[in-house]
Design an enzyme around this catalytic site. Sequence first.
Site, mmCIF file in Angstrom:
data_model
loop_
_atom_site.group_PDB
_atom_site.id
_atom_site.type_symbol
_atom_site.label_atom_id
_atom_site.label_comp_id
_atom_site.label_asym_id
_atom_site.label_seq_id
_atom_site.Cartn_x
_atom_site.Cartn_y
_atom_site.Cartn_z
ATOM 1 N N PHE A 170 0.864 -1.182 0.000
ATOM 2 C CA PHE A 170 0.000 0.000 0.000
ATOM 3 C C PHE A 170 0.898 1.229 0.000
ATOM 4 O O PHE A 170 1.544 1.547 0.995
ATOM 5 C CB PHE A 170 -0.936 0.049 1.208
ATOM 6 C CG PHE A 170 -1.845 1.249 1.149
ATOM 7 C CD1 PHE A 170 -2.977 1.232 0.366
ATOM 8 C CD2 PHE A 170 -1.525 2.410 1.833
ATOM 9 C CE1 PHE A 170 -3.796 2.348 0.271
ATOM 10 C CE2 PHE A 170 -2.334 3.531 1.747
ATOM 11 C CZ PHE A 170 -3.470 3.501 0.967
ATOM 12 N N ASP A 255 9.663 3.018 1.583
ATOM 13 C CA ASP A 255 8.467 3.793 1.909
ATOM 14 C C ASP A 255 8.263 3.705 3.423
ATOM 15 O O ASP A 255 7.681 2.742 3.923
ATOM 16 C CB ASP A 255 7.266 3.242 1.154
ATOM 17 C CG ASP A 255 5.961 3.979 1.470
ATOM 18 O OD1 ASP A 255 5.930 4.751 2.456
ATOM 19 O OD2 ASP A 255 4.971 3.775 0.745
ATOM 20 N N LYS A 284 3.019 11.432 6.693
ATOM 21 C CA LYS A 284 2.217 11.242 7.902
ATOM 22 C C LYS A 284 2.782 11.958 9.122
ATOM 23 O O LYS A 284 2.558 13.133 9.301
ATOM 24 C CB LYS A 284 1.980 9.756 8.147
ATOM 25 C CG LYS A 284 1.111 9.111 7.066
ATOM 26 C CD LYS A 284 0.564 7.780 7.480
ATOM 27 C CE LYS A 284 -0.220 7.114 6.354
ATOM 28 N NZ LYS A 284 -1.449 7.818 5.980
#
Length: 430
Positions: A170, A255, A284
């Site tokens: 994801f 990531d 984030k």
Amino acid sequence: MRATIGNRPQTHPPLPWCRSSRNGDPVTATETTEAFIASAEAHSAHNYHPLPVVVATADGAWMTDVEGRRFLDLLAGYSALNFGHGNRRLIDAAKAQLERVTLTSRAFHHDRFADFCRELASLCGKDMVLPMNTGAEAVETAVKTARKWGYRVKGVPDGRARIVVASDNFHGRTTTIISFSTDPEARADFGPYTPGFDIVPYGDLAAVREAVTEETVAVLLEPIQGEAGVLVPPPGYLAGVRELTRERNVLFIADEIQSGLGRTGKTFACEHEGVVPDVYVLGKALGGGVVPVSAVVADRDVLGVFRPGEHGSTFGGNPLACAVALEVIAMLRSGEYQRRAAELGEHLHHELGLLASTGHVTEVRGRGLWAGVDIAPAYGSGREISEKLMDRGVLVKDTHGVTIRIAPPLVISKEDLDWGLAQLRDVLGA
């Protein structure tokens, strides 16, 4: 008992968690909550399936809904809120910058940009930063970076660059990113898809080795797969990918949008195997849950391939984002949050391991203050358990049917964490 939540002393929350009606029964589905949800359903696209709670305020690890009910947040905005809701240092940094200047676009310099780039590059042990806003933007930027590097540095023929990725990944939901997703919900009805990606099983080093060719420009991986259920790769996998990419002149792109910035007990999840990738993709928690901030961080021989006009973002690296992110970086440099995640994470996984030993859950995965918990089918689906926990004042989120994810703010107290775990045990009847 006193606990420090979001840099503010706070009394441990009274129980029961929800306010009562006149007859003493807990207030449940009220007209006010239903009205908020009905309005949202009527006027917003149905691209999410949230739990039926309407948050109005939050502080530290706790959120309060429109009815005054308090909920322990064990999701932390998928790691965006690593430092808790309303963290005073971050709010003060944002307020101070709001009074000065919030946006210039990259058409002009501003006085927070150089400090942000220097400090973030230093935190990562790299030379350069390319700032964006959202995590998906940062992943897209990393893809463009790898392709540009492949053509200009490695010498791959134009239009032939390929990137190796892992199944069950994801990385976001843009058209290019879903082109290398294996999730039918993310892909269906959004084609035609962007070519140039080779998908291999996550955790299978031999498959990565077989997939790499002379046209491969990068291997893009999550050090821990979050949306897939907090999947930790087998020992040696990341180190093996690092060695392979060096041997084959291929970029290793990590990531770390969910796994980075303290969540696993280290600044970066790659550190658990002593690995330093060529490219970090961050987001984030970099914005502290205050503003969206993301970045691609790499050395000059990688990010130096860009020339003016080839990539950009109006809001990327804006003064407000830089001010908040600078405070986040300063907080991470103390090591306090990494230590807290490591110590509380050990306790979290010990307690969840006890549940696994009773058969109420079939598997527990994760690292630091991050766990994927597979619920035994006899006790309900991940969604059902999430809803039952919500009724008890604990907020988690399900994924892939049987799994719930636990990722509290790193500022959570041990007492609050234990209370939340007690609610899970009660819901499962353990």
